[in-house]
Write an enzyme that holds these catalytic residues in place. Structure first.
Site, PDB file in Angstrom:
ATOM      1  N   GLU A 120       5.538  -9.777  -6.247  1.00 20.12           N
ATOM      2  CA  GLU A 120       5.303  -9.993  -7.661  1.00 20.12           C
ATOM      3  C   GLU A 120       5.819  -9.209  -8.956  1.00 20.12           C
ATOM      4  O   GLU A 120       5.422  -8.983 -10.111  1.00 20.12           O
ATOM      5  CB  GLU A 120       3.600  -9.408  -7.077  1.00 20.12           C
ATOM      6  CG  GLU A 120       3.613  -7.617  -7.111  1.00 20.12           C
ATOM      7  CD  GLU A 120       3.847  -7.416  -5.156  1.00 20.12           C
ATOM      8  OE1 GLU A 120       4.071  -6.262  -5.458  1.00 20.12           O
ATOM      9  OE2 GLU A 120       4.343  -8.061  -4.487  1.00 20.12           O
ATOM     10  N   CYS A 122       5.131  -6.477   2.114  1.00 20.61           N
ATOM     11  CA  CYS A 122       5.464  -4.772   2.674  1.00 20.61           C
ATOM     12  C   CYS A 122       4.463  -4.365   3.346  1.00 20.61           C
ATOM     13  O   CYS A 122       4.447  -4.681   4.334  1.00 20.61           O
ATOM     14  CB  CYS A 122       5.504  -3.721   1.050  1.00 20.61           C
ATOM     15  SG  CYS A 122       6.223  -2.675   1.157  1.00 20.61           S
ATOM     16  N   TYR A 123       3.155  -3.476   3.093  1.00 22.25           N
ATOM     17  CA  TYR A 123       2.431  -2.978   3.655  1.00 22.25           C
ATOM     18  C   TYR A 123       1.956  -4.108   4.176  1.00 22.25           C
ATOM     19  O   TYR A 123       1.219  -3.731   5.980  1.00 22.25           O
ATOM     20  CB  TYR A 123       1.411  -1.880   3.861  1.00 22.25           C
ATOM     21  CG  TYR A 123       0.797  -1.672   4.143  1.00 22.25           C
ATOM     22  CD1 TYR A 123       1.045  -0.297   4.551  1.00 22.25           C
ATOM     23  CD2 TYR A 123      -0.031  -1.477   4.759  1.00 22.25           C
ATOM     24  CE1 TYR A 123       0.272   0.822   5.006  1.00 22.25           C
ATOM     25  CE2 TYR A 123      -1.242  -0.479   5.099  1.00 22.25           C
ATOM     26  CZ  TYR A 123      -1.458  -0.150   5.591  1.00 22.25           C
ATOM     27  OH  TYR A 123      -2.251   1.039   6.780  1.00 22.25           O
ATOM     28  N   GLY A 163       0.875  -1.062  -0.262  1.00 17.19           N
ATOM     29  CA  GLY A 163      -0.371  -0.122  -0.020  1.00 17.19           C
ATOM     30  C   GLY A 163       0.906   1.071  -0.002  1.00 17.19           C
ATOM     31  O   GLY A 163       2.180   0.775   0.773  1.00 17.19           O
ATOM     32  N   ASP A 223      -7.485  -6.054 -27.047  1.00 17.75           N
ATOM     33  CA  ASP A 223      -8.398  -6.145 -25.695  1.00 17.75           C
ATOM     34  C   ASP A 223     -10.039  -5.813 -26.241  1.00 17.75           C
ATOM     35  O   ASP A 223     -10.814  -7.379 -25.680  1.00 17.75           O
ATOM     36  CB  ASP A 223      -7.980  -4.886 -24.695  1.00 17.75           C
ATOM     37  CG  ASP A 223      -6.814  -5.244 -23.989  1.00 17.75           C
ATOM     38  OD1 ASP A 223      -5.927  -6.237 -24.037  1.00 17.75           O
ATOM     39  OD2 ASP A 223      -6.062  -3.911 -23.759  1.00 17.75           O
TER      40      ASP A 223
END
Length: 508
Positions: free
Chosen positions: A172, A83-84, A56, A228
């Site tokens: 990630e 992390c956060y 975050g 897309d």
């Protein structure tokens, strides 16, 4: 799109939250992203196989910063904090979190202190990506510290009895080479999840969802020619048949020859091209702020489709090829807006259509996989991404017809040389940007005062992170020579060597 016992990613506002989801899916495990403050009762009812707490943008000590309900850690479900998310976990377990003496941002070496199933196969000294100002300063009770960096004493910690795990780095992102190994270890070894999901398996379910959403009405597909919208069109055509009408808005911001390329590629669809260039250019006149540009283009796209109602009076639904990166970069309840995409954050509030977005929770590589499974031509499936706002966001400053002509020619040269070098599949995007500044030059023994063109070429797997492409000097030399020779008003070409992060792929 649902599945039993998913992995749930609790979103603490990270710009990488959907990238976490992508990594979980790369491990062939289905996952969904939910708000961080989803109640423990709701999570329990979903019966997830595992939970991941995202990073975050906040400090855990800021007023109103997201906090983790400690009851979530008592559900008996394996939890990985990133992390956060790790810091939020530590606070919920009454462990110290402090402002780091030295903020870590970028590549660091991970030093493995002792063996663990979480980091099994991660070499000692391996590179990890850090992005934090706070840090966990001591392992929570019951945890053992299994890794550190030079400036982070608790880079990874494990409580195997309660199946709680935390890492201060970001597994990630591609800048952590062993990040996928960390996710696979957590999902398979620690959570015991069978890796048997793939995004192509539910084509029939997606088709039914579109058919149910449209009902007895007709639908319009917003077709741009990119992968897309092409995949969304293929799915919608499968679901609706003749009740689907394809519309290409020629807003005057397309690349060279693009409208005709789209016409040739989609002869099998009921395609209508709306000539809207004068409307868009008039709306953009005098506008220099990039967010305002995007919102104007989003508004005018919708207005163009609304005008098309006179052609298709039964069309009550607009199908869009919105994908995950569009959604996350446009911000959310807890996220930070990076840029408003014309089809998400740029939409006006008074849209008269019902929106159907069958690809909203897929990443680009998953969309390509789906397109191949639907039988779309390879040239279309592997076409480089092109932003919906088109060349408007590749012109820094006001958009004019003269500037469009300059950047359109330069862009065509860049793409031609990338194809000529055989790099089209290895490079995610390659394009030209026109700067709103002037530089002194000499051409034909005379002083010039022209615009610089920025050449941008990046390598990426999903568009969420990217590295600049190390193009061969001969390729760059051909590009610069052709641009300066063919584009009046340009006397300088520069190459962008910025990765994402800290930059974005597009300039605006």
């Amino acid at each position: 799109m649902t599945t039993e016992h998913p992995v749930l990613v609790l979103d603490f506002g990270a710009q990488y939250n959907q990238l976490i989801a992508r990594r979980v899916r790369e491990a062939h495990v289905f996952c969904e992203v939910i708000p961080y403050d989803t109640s423990p009762a709701v999570i329990r009812a979903r019966a997830p196989s595992a939970l991941v707490l995202s990073g975050g943008p906040d400090s855990v000590y800021l007023p109103g910063a997201p906090r983790l309900d400690p009851a979530i850690l008592e559900l008996g479900v394996p939890v990985l904090g990133i992390c956060y998310g790790f810091q939020a976990m530590a606070l919920a377990l009454h462990a110290p979190v402090e402002r780091a003496p030295l903020r870590e941002y970028g590549k660091r070496q991970l030093h493995v202190r002792e063996p663990s199933d979480l980091l099994d196969g991660v070499p000692d000294g391996d590179q990890v990506w850090m992005s934090h100002g706070d840090r966990v300063n001591g392992a929570p009770a019951g945890f053992r510290i299994v890794a550190e960096t030079e400036d982070c004493p608790v880079a990874a910690a494990c409580d195997d009895e309660r199946r709680l795990y935390g890492v201060q780095f970001h597994p990630e992102v591609v800048h952590t080479p062993s990040g996928q190994r960390v996710f696979s270890n957590f999902l398979e070894r620690l959570a015991g999840i069978k890796p048997d999901w793939n995004p192509v398996a539910d084509i029939d379910a997606r088709t039914v969802e579109i058919r149910d959403a449209v009902g007895d009405d007709e639908a319009i597909i917003a077709l741009s020619g990119g992968v897309d919208s092409a995949v969304a069109a293929a799915l919608a055509a499968r679901a609706l048949g003749g009740r689907l009408h394809a519309i290409l808005v020629d807003h005057g911001l397309m690349r060279a020859g693009e409208v005709e390329e789209v016409r040739r590629a989609f002869t099998h669809l009921d395609l209508t091209v709306l000539e809207e260039a004068p409307v868009f250019l008039a709306a953009l006149a005098g506008v220099t702020d990039p967010e305002t540009k995007r919102k104007i283009i989003g508004r005018e796209f919708i207005r163009a489709f609304e005008r098309a109602l006179t052609l298709f009076p039964r069309a009550q639904v607009l199908v869009q090829g919105t994908v995950y990166p569009d959604v996350i970069e446009s911000g959310g309840r807890d996220g930070r807006t990076i840029k408003s995409h014309h089809n998400v954050g740029g939409l006006p509030d008074d849209v008269k259509f019902r929106l159907v977005e069958p690809l909203r929770w897929l990443f680009k590589d998953e969309v390509r996989e789906l397109g191949s499974a639907l039988g779309l031509p390879e040239a279309l499936v592997w076409r480089q991404p092109f932003p919906g706002p088109g060349l408007a966001i590749r012109i820094i400053g006001e958009v004019t017809e003269d500037k469009l002509a300059m950047v359109r020619t330069a862009d065509s040269i860049v793409r031609e040389e990338i194809r000529r070098a055989g790099l089209e599949r290895s490079i995610w995007q390659a394009f030209a940007v026109l700067l709103d500044v002037r530089a002194v030059g000499v051409m034909g023994d005379e002083r010039t005062y022209g615009h610089p063109i920025v050449v941008r070429a990046v390598e990426s797997r999903d568009g969420m992170t990217a590295d600049w492409a190390a193009l061969d000097r001969t390729v760059l030399d051909r590009i610069q020579a052709r641009i300066i020779g063919a584009v009046p008003g340009v006397n300088r070409v520069v190459y962008d060597v910025t990765s994402k992060p800290p930059g974005t792929i597009e300039w605006e």
